[in-house]
Scaffold this active site. Structure first.
Site, PDB file in Angstrom:
ATOM      1  N   CYS A 171     -26.379 -41.804 -48.190  1.00  0.00           N
ATOM      2  CA  CYS A 171     -25.997 -42.406 -46.906  1.00  0.00           C
ATOM      3  C   CYS A 171     -25.852 -43.930 -47.052  1.00  0.00           C
ATOM      4  CB  CYS A 171     -26.985 -42.004 -45.819  1.00  0.00           C
ATOM      5  SG  CYS A 171     -26.366 -42.282 -44.141  1.00  0.00           S
ATOM      6  N   HIS A 231     -28.067 -36.427 -46.465  1.00  0.00           N
ATOM      7  CA  HIS A 231     -29.481 -36.638 -46.763  1.00  0.00           C
ATOM      8  C   HIS A 231     -30.130 -35.366 -47.302  1.00  0.00           C
ATOM      9  CE1 HIS A 231     -30.019 -40.552 -44.584  1.00  0.00           C
ATOM     10  NE2 HIS A 231     -28.987 -40.110 -43.900  1.00  0.00           N
ATOM     11  N   GLU A 260     -32.708 -35.123 -49.032  1.00  0.00           N
ATOM     12  CA  GLU A 260     -34.167 -35.298 -49.106  1.00  0.00           C
ATOM     13  C   GLU A 260     -34.894 -34.789 -47.871  1.00  0.00           C
ATOM     14  OE1 GLU A 260     -32.642 -38.886 -46.956  1.00  0.00           O
ATOM     15  OE2 GLU A 260     -31.998 -37.710 -48.684  1.00  0.00           O
TER      16      GLU A 260
END
Length: 219
Positions: free
Chosen positions: A83, A184, A186
């Site tokens: 991002c 994202h 994660e």
């Protein structure tokens, strides 16, 4: 030679640092935070997390990390940007702040906040070249995300949006030791992107990038 369990830093100035640390550990790395020059010098690879790209840019200058990090990228340090991290790695940025600069290294043009405001965030399952097997797509979460308007001839496009108004937009790229995603991984509990990056760091196959870094253009 890079060790089997490489030390990979997460730039810990702003953004979703904890989630990246956990995903890197699950992916086989020794994950550490990076806020100081000595910490940057000690890592085999680095993650630039999501957050706010202009804020991270300012903090890099405040912590006197901006030029040392540019130098390490130019020297072949493997880096993954998610991002805001994608924006920081891009050579060119559209819709950036007037004084915003990037670290550069990736021959791409990104559009900042291309997917709209945070309330317009969305998710999609995407195949990711080199990461996913057939039928085992990653869950891509886009939060005020950029997309790649243009990729240079040596940049590998790993994923594009598959549906909706943004269909066909590039959202994951790689060039040598530099990896970037608009989304994202994660925050989904899926560590496959981070495992892929850990393998990149182990192989240390990223060529030196001799561009001096990106600059911002606005529309």
């Amino acid at each position: 030679m890079t060790p089997a369990r490489p030390t990979i830093g997460v730039l810990a100035l702003q953004g979703d640092v904890r989630e990246h640390l956990a995903a890197l550990e699950a992916g086989g790395a020794h994950a550490v935070t990076v806020r100081r020059l000595a910490e940057l010098a000690a890592v085999d690879g680095l993650v630039l997390p999501g957050g706010e790209s202009t804020t991270i840019d300012r903090l890099l200058r405040t912590f006197e990390l901006r030029e040392p990090l540019r130098e390490r990228i130019a020297g072949g340090l493997p880096v993954y940007g998610s991002c805001a991290g994608m924006i920081l790695l891009a050579d060119r940025v559209l819709d950036g702040a007037p004084d915003q600069e990037t670290l550069g290294g990736l021959d791409i043009t990104v559009r900042r906040n291309a997917f709209g405001r945070q309330v317009e965030s969305w998710e999609e399952d995407l195949p990711l070249e080199g990461v996913t097997a057939a039928g085992e797509d990653v869950r891509a979460v886009f939060i005020r995300a950029p997309w790649v308007e243009e990729a240079g001839p040596d940049v590998r496009v790993l994923a594009r949006v598959g549906s909706g108004p943004a269909a066909g937009r590039i959202v994951a790229v790689r060039h040598g030791g530099l990896l970037a995603t608009s989304f994202h991984p994660e925050i989904t509990g899926d560590d496959r992107v981070h495992r892929y990056f850990v393998e990149m760091v182990r192989s240390q196959d990223g060529p030196p990038v001799d561009r001096p870094g990106g600059t911002t253009s606005t529309e």
